[in-house]
Design an enzyme around this catalytic site. Structure first.
Site, short mmCIF file in Angstrom:
data_model
loop_
_atom_site.label_atom_id
_atom_site.label_comp_id
_atom_site.label_asym_id
_atom_site.label_seq_id
_atom_site.Cartn_x
_atom_site.Cartn_y
_atom_site.Cartn_z
N SER A 1 0.82 -1.22 0.00
CA SER A 1 0.00 0.00 0.00
C SER A 1 0.85 1.27 0.00
CB SER A 1 -0.93 0.02 1.21
OG SER A 1 -1.65 1.23 1.24
N SER B 1 -0.72 4.12 0.33
CA SER B 1 -1.59 5.07 1.05
C SER B 1 -0.86 5.85 2.14
CB SER B 1 -2.80 4.36 1.63
OG SER B 1 -3.63 3.91 0.60
N THR C 1 -8.61 -2.62 2.53
CA THR C 1 -8.18 -3.17 1.25
C THR C 1 -8.33 -4.69 1.32
OG1 THR C 1 -6.46 -3.04 -0.46
CG2 THR C 1 -5.69 -3.23 1.84
N LYS D 1 -13.03 -5.65 2.39
CA LYS D 1 -14.09 -4.71 2.01
C LYS D 1 -15.50 -5.29 2.14
CE LYS D 1 -11.22 -1.97 -1.04
NZ LYS D 1 -11.09 -1.35 -2.36
N GLY E 1 -13.08 -9.36 -11.84
CA GLY E 1 -12.95 -9.39 -10.40
C GLY E 1 -14.30 -9.49 -9.75
N ALA E 2 -14.29 -9.91 -8.50
CA ALA E 2 -15.55 -10.07 -7.78
C ALA E 2 -15.47 -9.51 -6.37
CB ALA E 2 -15.92 -11.55 -7.73
N GLY E 3 -14.40 -8.81 -6.05
CA GLY E 3 -14.24 -8.27 -4.70
C GLY E 3 -14.93 -6.94 -4.54
N GLY E 4 -14.63 -6.28 -3.44
CA GLY E 4 -15.27 -5.01 -3.11
C GLY E 4 -15.01 -3.92 -4.13
N ALA E 5 -13.78 -3.80 -4.63
CA ALA E 5 -13.47 -2.76 -5.61
C ALA E 5 -14.20 -3.01 -6.92
CB ALA E 5 -11.96 -2.68 -5.83
#
Length: 191
Positions: free
Chosen positions: A39, A41, A86, A90, A151-155
Site C-alpha cells: 500500500s 496510502s 483493502t 471490504k 474481479g468479484a471483490g469489493g473494488a
C-alpha cells in the site's frame, strides 16, 4: 527525566492495536489489509496531513481475515479517526459497521470506516474515484464506454455499481462457465 520518543513502525499488527503506544504525531488513521505492505496510502496520506499541518499520521496494519472483527473493535478506543480497507476486508467488514451509507448498502462493500463517538460509519469511495479518474485523465464519461470489469471483490463491485445506473451491461457478452452471468446478477441486484 526525558520521555523516550516512540518511532512509528512500517507495518502494525493486531498485537500492536491490543497494546497501543502512540507515536508523535499520533497515528489516528490507517489501512487494514492482508497483505498490506504494497500500500502506498501511508506515503500519500502522510504527505497530505503534513502539508495541511494536521497533527496525526496514517499507518499500515497487517490484519488477517480472522483478526478483522477484533481489529475493528479496537479502533473505537485509541482515538482513531478512521481506517481504509483493502484486500480482503471490504466485503467482510460490512457486517461490523454501526452505520452504512446508501452507497455501501447498494454495493455490498466498504472501503472507508469513520470512527465518530465510538460508532463505526461505513462509506465506499472506490466507484466514484474510478469514474472521476476516467473522466479527468481520459476526458471520457463512463456512459460513452463499454466496460468489462474483471474481479468479484469489493473494488470490482463498486466499479460495477458506479456505472450501473448510467450504462447497461450486456450480460450475454462475456461468459466463462456461468461465472460472469452470476457476477452480473449479483452486482446488478446490489445496484
Amino acid at each position: 527525566m526525558k520521555k523516550k520518543r516512540v518511532v512509528a513502525k512500517e507495518i502494525y499488527t493486531l498485537a500492536d492495536l491490543k497494546d497501543w503506544h502512540d507515536v508523535d504525531p499520533p497515528i489516528r488513521l490507517g489501512v487494514f489489509g492482508d497483505p498490506v505492505e504494497h500500500s502506498l496510502s501511508p506515503r500519500m496520506q502522510n504527505a497530505a496531513l503534513k502539508h495541511c499541518k494536521i497533527g496525526m499520521q496514517y499507518a499500515r496494519f497487517q490484519i488477517s481475515p480472522d483478526e478483522l472483527r477484533e481489529a475493528i473493535d479496537l479502533i473505537r478506543k485509541p482515538e482513531f479517526v478512521g481506517v481504509n480497507l483493502t484486500i480482503p476486508h471490504k466485503i467482510a467488514a460490512l457486517r461490523l459497521l454501526d452505520l452504512a451509507d446508501e452507497n455501501v448498502k447498494r454495493i455490498g462493500a466498504v472501503n472507508v470506516i469513520q470512527v465518530e463517538s465510538g460508532k463505526l460509519h461505513g462509506f465506499n469511495t472506490d466507484g466514484r474515484g474510478f469514474a472521476r479518474a476516467i473522466r479527468e485523465v481520459f476526458s471520457v464519461d463512463l456512459r460513452d464506454l463499454r466496460v468489462m470489469i474483471l474481479g468479484a471483490g469489493g473494488a470490482a463491485r463498486s466499479r460495477r455499481c458506479g456505472s450501473c445506473d448510467r450504462a447497461p451491461m450486456r450480460k450475454g457478452k462475456f461468459r466463462a462457465a456461468g461465472y460472469c452471468e452470476s457476477l452480473f446478477r449479483k452486482s446488478a441486484e446490489a445496484c
